[in-house]
Scaffold this motif. Structure first.
Motif, mmCIF file in Angstrom:
data_model
loop_
_atom_site.group_PDB
_atom_site.id
_atom_site.type_symbol
_atom_site.label_atom_id
_atom_site.label_comp_id
_atom_site.label_asym_id
_atom_site.label_seq_id
_atom_site.Cartn_x
_atom_site.Cartn_y
_atom_site.Cartn_z
ATOM 1 N N ASP F 139 -7.356 0.662 -41.065
ATOM 2 C CA ASP F 139 -6.502 -0.515 -41.067
ATOM 3 C C ASP F 139 -5.258 -0.221 -40.254
ATOM 4 O O ASP F 139 -4.641 0.834 -40.402
ATOM 5 N N LEU F 140 -4.902 -1.160 -39.388
ATOM 6 C CA LEU F 140 -3.795 -0.899 -38.466
ATOM 7 C C LEU F 140 -2.487 -0.673 -39.202
ATOM 8 O O LEU F 140 -1.772 0.293 -38.941
ATOM 9 N N TYR F 144 0.306 2.585 -39.883
ATOM 10 C CA TYR F 144 1.764 2.647 -39.697
ATOM 11 C C TYR F 144 2.430 3.243 -40.927
ATOM 12 O O TYR F 144 3.299 4.125 -40.818
ATOM 13 N N ILE F 188 1.188 -2.581 -32.944
ATOM 14 C CA ILE F 188 0.377 -3.210 -33.979
ATOM 15 C C ILE F 188 0.686 -4.703 -34.050
ATOM 16 O O ILE F 188 -0.216 -5.543 -34.161
ATOM 17 N N TYR F 192 -1.824 -7.713 -33.604
ATOM 18 C CA TYR F 192 -2.017 -8.682 -34.673
ATOM 19 C C TYR F 192 -1.785 -10.106 -34.165
ATOM 20 O O TYR F 192 -2.502 -11.037 -34.524
ATOM 21 N N LEU F 198 -5.987 -7.167 -39.039
ATOM 22 C CA LEU F 198 -5.428 -5.831 -39.155
ATOM 23 C C LEU F 198 -6.513 -4.788 -39.329
ATOM 24 O O LEU F 198 -6.273 -3.605 -39.161
ATOM 25 N N MET F 200 -9.395 -2.587 -38.148
ATOM 26 C CA MET F 200 -9.615 -2.110 -36.782
ATOM 27 C C MET F 200 -10.867 -2.703 -36.162
ATOM 28 O O MET F 200 -10.871 -3.105 -35.003
ATOM 29 N N CYS F 268 -4.871 9.233 -34.767
ATOM 30 C CA CYS F 268 -4.562 7.803 -34.818
ATOM 31 C C CYS F 268 -4.602 7.212 -33.419
ATOM 32 O O CYS F 268 -5.122 6.106 -33.215
ATOM 33 N N PHE F 272 -6.903 4.164 -32.222
ATOM 34 C CA PHE F 272 -6.394 2.947 -31.579
ATOM 35 C C PHE F 272 -7.104 2.730 -30.247
ATOM 36 O O PHE F 272 -7.615 1.651 -29.967
ATOM 37 N N VAL F 276 -9.840 0.164 -31.238
ATOM 38 C CA VAL F 276 -9.263 -1.169 -31.117
ATOM 39 C C VAL F 276 -9.338 -1.666 -29.679
ATOM 40 O O VAL F 276 -9.842 -2.754 -29.411
#
Lengths: 98, 482, 83, 141, 133, 498
Positions: F139-140, F144, F188, F192, F198, F200, F268, F272, F276
């Motif tokens: 989950d984005l 964070y 992010i 979004y 949110l 991925m 991470c 991403f 993503v």
């Protein structure tokens, strides 16, 4: 120092340019048909009451749908407290550090 | 199989054992060292016997998708035999040479470790294993180079490390490229890249030459070798005239015959260039040697020159050339070790380390100087010595391989070798001046040093008089590759 | 899209935000800078009220004004205020 | 001595601030605000008390040991609430799925575990704030 | 250009956020005072919060709290608000920790100015401190 | 009970260290108990991660998906324990055990009284838990929040050292890391705004559909993410905070910061970029070229800077900058081989750097010396410590049969497959430079005459920790098979997005 500041200024201007282009490109502000108002948001809005029993959808999200995030958020706060204490209470001898 | 394991592990086990033995028990330590060296020799002879009998010895492992195998073939066996046999002589010589010197424990410990690693280089069955042992050889011999712990030794050690590690890095790149293009890394089963011609192969050959050429002291990459002469004489004799530099030479032979294959190499531009690099190194090395006053440095540059004989033979891509290279490998190793031993004896007993102060040494140390004179003849390539046959086949091979100027280079180099060393011998016997410290021929210590030297000279003579002794091994190598 | 009164109100708030942010860079006295930061936080809370996020507005008011500004003010009792 | 009026006024106002904070925490599921805002308000009421009456009195009201406990176990409480449903084979942090009665929406007890978690978080935040300020205020002494 | 301006005017909250972000970044990177750096961080973060919240807003929508009175209301997207609630707490935590560090630095160096800290580093810590890098 | 544990494995890996962390602070007076509990927590985490690995292996490729609170993906937070998650969870928990063992009874000199030591352990466990969380989260926004936990606990660990320089290093670290978080959050936010998701997987799908409409936004988002994580992971030109922070932190903290925290951010970043943005977008924006260049620059510059350092820990810290370059480079090759290499190298560097930092810490604690040229004779007086250091160095240099080699090999093959020669040269040059900055340490320690001072190997737990790590370097170097298989599967998982 002055030269460095100028460099940063140039960099900031570059960022500003890209940012402005982006701003112009982003989905228009305040429209109900923007990408963010998709099925995700709909379910939060429609389902919060029946699924979590909370009137306040934000609270429903924070403490139920995404409660895992909130757990880590409290951990962030906890970490910050620990860090502050470990930073400032340097033990015996008042402010002396070795 | 057991023989292979014995040969490889003997040195390593002995080295670790020596490392944990208390420093004071020097007699016990010497026994341990001797025991494990002999063990390694027995193992390697057994390996040789089995390989010549046509058996296939193989120890293979997986290293994350990379195979990792030890599989001696006739060429590796020859190298292994040379190294292990000479190791025994060196160890015995060291008992005499190192007696009473500082830092003995790390010396013997790393000497034995390097023994294992050298045999590993010899017996490795694919490029990954070869790379591993090649790299380890650098690291295990480094403490021997800086044995003196003086500033000069440390500087030399740093140079040694940097040259060799950089060479190994280039080698790694070459190996990766081989793996990507050739799809396999094992030596068994013919040349790896024989499948077809690719544009980048010239570069690959270049990388391999640089990678192995550092240890083989090819001319622009040779500078670590004279510097490494700060090491104790046995180390110089064994490692920097035989084991370490032969690892490079051996690697190049592997590249020529197991990675590229003679057919492919003949097509490559760089391949055509290589003999001339070797020839240039032969001449340049000996010419530089001529101008050195310090005896060990002179020998070092001569080593550089002689190593390229072997390369030259290999790159003629002719069976006779290869035979000459292998013969030269054997004969040269024996005599060069003896040569260094003589120099060590002279320096230990009279303190003379320079050519200009050699006058009269022959009178005080007649046996040593006689051995010196004989090995000198060997370096030139005169008949009653083993190196003659090597040189003979090299000449034949170069002419038969269609590169007759190389033969001229060899002849000229022989002449230059004579110019380089005959006057030293003459001066040692004829000049009047006597060196100052009184020599002490006769003690146990000197006997321990002198005996291996004389024995080596005798072996060299024997090989010259009865070349049939070593010929079967050479024949096996030539048959293996052609 | 025509602006409504709400938009103008928002615009004014955002301009105040930018102005206070710039001011924070230039003000020499650190306590004054912190006070300006308080103003910035109040404006932010108002913006969020405008944007229909009362939860955020309350939290910002408590956290941004109450907490951050007070903390900084407490710090100034020990450290030097001047830049 | 230093400001009599201030102390009097604080004595009058601070309890209300405190109660308001509790109110915000408890009504997180019903009205704007929530455990964080409420927690900060509660915490700041103590901080204000300590600022006006002196840190010693503040510490007497909330000893360090209490703060340490609430801080640690408040966070643990969150995790334990999350484990309520584990025994029934539902995932971590489940609420309705865990079979908790959601109650009547709009009342204080609605939302199943939400108020419980919220209370824990609120207390935790409050103690954090008090700890932070006490630690920083100790500096000057 | 005639494309750009109307779009910018529509997206004015984002524009403001971008400006704030740039100001914040500039402050963090160039201002010599540690406090100002901290303020800059706060500005940066709030600029991003602003972007998030603005993206969830709907003109004419109502706050995402279900009221029995108007069942027909268009609720705004509650997700960004919820996320930024977390964001604010995180930024407060960071601020608290940074302040603690500033206090400790002040205790050691007696100043909060980076330039002066660099000068005093040697005399306080006894060595030339951080090497180049 | 076992069924219960098994069903909740992905979250268990995360909360096992966290839960124990929560109960430690009130126990500050009983420091032995705290230490034992902390050790227990990491062992529990390792057990959970190991169990998770077997479960994921048994599922043959389909990841273990865990929906927190029972909310299905686009609404709730989803944990995905695939091979990628498993490999990182294993690394994190595996390295954390010896490090916490090393810290046992050993922190008073560097950290202070029991209260501080307890808080140090709590921060440590929080860091480990959050890193394990990074491994499995999908989950984005959760990323964070985890990133913030990691940042704050890292800075806390740095500032735990009772040294004037520690506060300064921690402050620089905090400010730059928070700057990085702000950038990450910005990235992010942009994602979004374009996708409304949110999660991925969903965000990636949606982004792949809509990105041609928002070219600038996507560019900005990519650069935000790269800059953000780049600052935090000390990718070369953004590494300025790292040497100070890692060199001044208490030794166990240095080990974990260099070994794990930096890797968490890189993981991470990979999630991403691959999960993503996806391969098409990366190629379109030439992101992979930029990553490769950054990696090359990092390797060379980091190594050269390390070469100029006189202090052992600073040298190791700069070495981390160089090694991060390898990982970034591997991430930018956009092929399975390169990624396999990068992931394997990630694991090996975590173990090796922990070994090196712990050994350096032990040396510093025993001798009080931090400069390399003052370390003469350490090798003979502290044989075990220095042996561990030597083994670690061999691994970092990339000798075969040590842990670092296979990763480098795959990176080399991957670069050649990508048809790029520059990374190849950089990797090889990096190895040689690595030898050039590590071997002098070993030389000084072993071959220089020792002063007549009684230096000793550290205590038993410390020895055990060093022994464990050194053994891992050797064993995993000789038998990398299973681990490599895991890395390969994890790389395949990432490459599925390309």
């Amino acid at each position: 120092m002055r030269f460095r500041n100028l460099c940063f200024l140039a960099l900031a201007l570059l960022v500003a340019y890209v940012a402005i282009m982006t701003v112009a490109e982003l989905p228009p502000y305040g429209r109900p048909d923007n990408p963010v108002h998709n099925q995700v948001a709909e379910r939060y809005i429609d389902g919060a009451l029946t699924e979590t029993g909370a009137l306040n959808m934000v609270t429903a999200i924070v403490l139920d749908y995404r409660a895992y995030d909130t757990m880590f958020e409290t951990i962030v706060l906890f970490t910050a407290t620990l860090a502050v204490v470990i930073t400032l209470k340097t033990g015996k001898g008042g402010g002396r550090e070795q | 199989m057991l023989a292979l394991v014995l040969a490889l592990s003997s040195g390593a086990v002995g080295g670790l054992l020596v490392a944990v033995l208390p420093a004071a028990r020097s007699r016990l330590r010497n026994l341990v060292v001797l025991f494990f060296t002999v063990g390694g020799i027995l193992g390697s002879w057994q390996v040789a016997r089995l390989v010549w009998a046509g058996e296939r010895l193989r120890l293979a492992g997986q290293l994350g998708g990379l195979s990792f195998s030890l599989e001696p073939d006739p060429l590796g066996v020859i190298f292994g035999l040379i190294a292990s046999t000479l190791w025994l002589f060196t160890v015995v010589y060291s008992f005499g040479y190192m007696a009473g010197k500082a830092h003995q424990r790390p010396y013997y410990s790393f000497l034995l470790l390097a023994f294992s690693v050298t045999l590993g280089v010899a017996f490795s069955g694919n490029l990954v294993a070869l790379y591993l042992f090649y790299e380890l050889l650098t690291l295990t011999t480094y403490p021997l180079v800086i044995q003196e712990r003086s500033e000069e030794a440390l500087r030399a050690g740093t140079k040694y490390l940097l040259y060799n590690l950089a060479g190994a890095a280039v080698l790694l790149l070459a190996i990766v490229l081989t793996a990507v293009w050739g799809g396999r890394l094992d030596f068994a089963g013919g040349p790896i890249l024989a499948g077809g011609f690719k544009i980048g192969l010239n570069w690959l050959l270049f990388l391999f030459t640089v990678g192995f050429g550092v240890k083989a002291a090819l001319m622009p990459l040779h500078r670590w070798l004279p510097a490494a002469m700060v090491a104790p004489t046995p180390v110089s004799a064994l490692l920097h005239a035989v084991a370490v530099v032969y690892a490079g030479v051996y690697g190049l032979l592997r590249v020529v015959y197991s990675v590229f294959g003679t057919g492919l190499l003949a097509e490559l531009g760089v391949g055509a260039l290589l003999p001339w690099v070797a020839a240039g190194t032969i001449l340049a090395g000996i010419i530089v040697a001529l101008r050195q006053d310090e005896l060990k440095r002179r020998l070092a540059y001569q080593t550089i020159s002689h190593l390229s004989y072997i390369l030259l033979g290999a790159i003629t891509l002719h069976p006779w050339g290869l035979a000459g290279a292998v013969l030269q490998m054997i004969g040269y190793a024996v005599l060069k070790t003896a040569f260094f031993f003589c120099v060590g004896l002279i320096a230990e007993q009279t303190g003379v380390t320079r050519v200009s102060r050699m006058g009269g040494v022959g009178r005080v140390l007649p046996k040593t100087m006689a051995a010196f004179a004989v090995t000198t003849m060997g370096m030139i390539g005169m008949l009653p010595l083993g190196t003659f046959w090597g040189k003979y086949y090299l000449l034949q091979g170069s002419v038969a391989g269609g590169k007759w100027p190389l033969a001229v280079v060899l002849v000229v180099s022989g002449f230059l070798n004579a110019v380089c060393f005959i006057p030293v011998v003459v001066k040692a016997f004829r000049a009047e001046r006597t060196p100052s410290p009184a020599p002490e021929e006769g003690g146990v210590r000197v006997a321990l040093m002198l005996a291996p030297t004389l024995l080596l000279v005798v072996i060299g003579l024997g090989m010259g008089l009865f070349p049939g002794l070593v010929w079967p091994g050479v024949q096996a190598v030539v048959d293996w590759f052609f | 899209m025509p602006y409504t009164a709400l938009d103008y109100w928002n615009l004014v708030l955002l301009l105040i935000l930018v102005a206070t942010a710039l001011a924070m860079y230039f003000i020499k006295d650190l306590l004054h800078a912190v006070i300006v930061f308080g103003a910035y936080s109040v404006t932010m809370a108002l913006v969020w009220l405008q944007m229909n996020s009362p939860d955020l507005a309350i939290t910002e008011a408590a956290a941004g004004i109450g907490m951050t500004v007070l903390m900084m003010a407490v710090i100034f009792r020990t450290t030097r205020r001047e830049e | 001595m230093r400001d009599f009026i201030l102390k009097r006024a604080a004595a009058l106002i601070l309890p209300f601030i405190f109660v308001y904070g509790i109110y915000v925490i408890l009504h997180g599921a019903v009205s704007p605000g929530g455990s964080f805002a409420g927690g900060i308000i509660v915490g700041l009421s103590f901080v204000a008390f300590a600022t006006i009456y002196g840190i010693e009195k503040g510490k007497a009201k909330l000893p360090e040991q209490v703060l340490v406990w609430t801080e640690s176990y408040g966070t643990l409480w969150y995790g334990l609430m999350g484990m309520v449903g584990l025994g029934r084979g539902v995932p971590f942090l489940a609420n309705k799925l865990a079979g908790v009665d959601l109650g009547t929406p709009g009342t204080l007890a609605s939302g199943g575990l939400i108020p419980l978690i919220g209370l824990g978080v609120g207390i935790r935040v409050a103690s954090t704030i008090v700890t932070l300020f006490f630690t920083m205020m100790e500096e000057e002494s | 250009m005639n494309e750009l301006w109307p779009r910018l005017l529509v997206n004015y909250p984002y524009l403001a956020a971008a400006i704030l972000f740039v100001i914040g970044t500039f402050t963090v990177l160039t201002h010599p005072n540690l406090f100002k750096k901290l303020l800059g961080i706060n500005i940066m973060e709030s600029a991003i919060f602003l972007t998030f919240v603005a993206s969830g807003n709907i003109r004419g929508g109502v706050a995402p709290i279900r009221a029995t009175a108007n069942a027909e209301a268009v609720y705004i997207n509650p997700l960004p608000s919820a996320l930024m609630l977390t964001g604010i707490v995180v930024s407060v935590s960071v601020t608290a920790f940074a302040l603690a560090l500033i206090v400790r630095l002040y205790r050691v160096y007696g100043t909060t100015d980076l330039r002066r800290i660099v000068v005093r580093r040697k005399e306080v810590t006894g060595d030339d401190g951080f090497a180049q890098g | 009970m076992t069924a219960l544990l098994r069903a909740n494995l992905p979250v268990l890996v995360v909360i096992a260290p966290l839960f124990i962390a929560f109960i430690l602070t009130p126990l500050a007076r009983r420091i032995r108990l705290v230490e034992t509990l902390a050790f227990l927590a990491t062992v529990l985490g390792l057990g959970a991660a190991g169990h998770l690995a077997t479960v994921v292996f048994a599922r043959r490729g389909s990841p273990f998906i865990y929906q927190l609170g029972g909310w299905p993906p686009p609404w709730g937070i989803e944990l995905v324990a695939g091979n990628l998650g498993v490999i990182f969870a294993l690394v994190v928990t595996g390295v954390s055990v010896p490090v916490v063992l090393f810290a046992r009874g050993n922190l008073t000199a560097e950290v202070g009284d029991t209260g501080r030591v307890t808080r140090f352990y709590v921060l440590y466990l929080l860091l480990v838990g959050a890193l394990a969380g990074m491994a499995v989260t999908n989950d984005l926004f959760n990323i964070y929040v985890l990133v913030e936990v990691v940042t704050l606990s890292c800075c806390g660990l740095v500032s735990a050292r009772r040294h004037p320089r520690a506060a300064e290093a921690a402050f620089t670290y905090l400010i730059l890391a928070t700057l990085g978080s702000a950038f990450v959050l910005g990235g992010i936010g942009l994602i979004y705004m374009l996708t409304g998701h949110l999660n991925m997987g969903f965000a990636g799908q949606e982004l792949g559909r809509v990105w041609p409409d928002y070219p600038h936004t996507v560019l900005l988002a990519v650069s935000f993410v790269i800059i953000g994580f780049g600052v935090k992971a000390a990718v070369f030109p953004l590494h300025v905070w790292l040497p100070d922070a890692h060199a001044t932190a208490p030794s166990p903290a240095s080990a974990i910061l260099s070994g794990l925290a930096v890797k968490g951010y890189l993981l991470c970043l990979l999630k991403f970029l691959y999960g993503v943005f996806g391969g098409v977008l990366l190629r379109e924006l030439a992101v992979h070229r930029i990553l490769t260049l950054l990696g090359v620059a990092g390797i060379i510059a980091g190594s050269l800077l390390a070469l100029t350092q006189e202090e052992l820990k600073r040298r190791l810290a700069y070495s981390t900058v160089a090694q991060v370059g390898y990982l970034v480079l591997g991430g930018g090759l956009l092929n399975a081989t390169g990624l396999t290499g990068a992931l394997f190298y990630l694991a090996s560097h975590a173990v090796i750097k922990a070994t090196l930092f712990l050994a350096a810490g032990a040396i510093q604690a025993a001798t009080g010396k931090s400069r390399i040229r003052e370390l003469a004779g350490v090798g003979r007086k502290m044989p075990l410590t220095m042996a561990a250091f030597t083994i670690g160095s061999c691994g970092l240099i990339g000798l075969p049969l040590f842990f670092g080699f296979i990763g480098k090999w795959y990176l080399l093959v991957g670069s050649l497959e990508a048809g790029m020669i520059l990374p190849v040269v950089a990797i090889l040059a990096g190895s040689v430079l690595c030898a050039a900055y590590l071997l002098p340490v070993i030389r000084t320690a072993y071959f220089r005459p020792a002063p007549a001072v009684a230096w000793r190997d550290p205590g038993r737990p410390q020895k055990l920790a060093l022994l464990l790590l050194a053994t891992a370097v050797v064993v995993l170097g000789v038998r990398p098979g299973p681990f490599l298989e895991l890395a390969r599967k994890a790389a395949a998982e990432l490459m599925a997005f390309v």
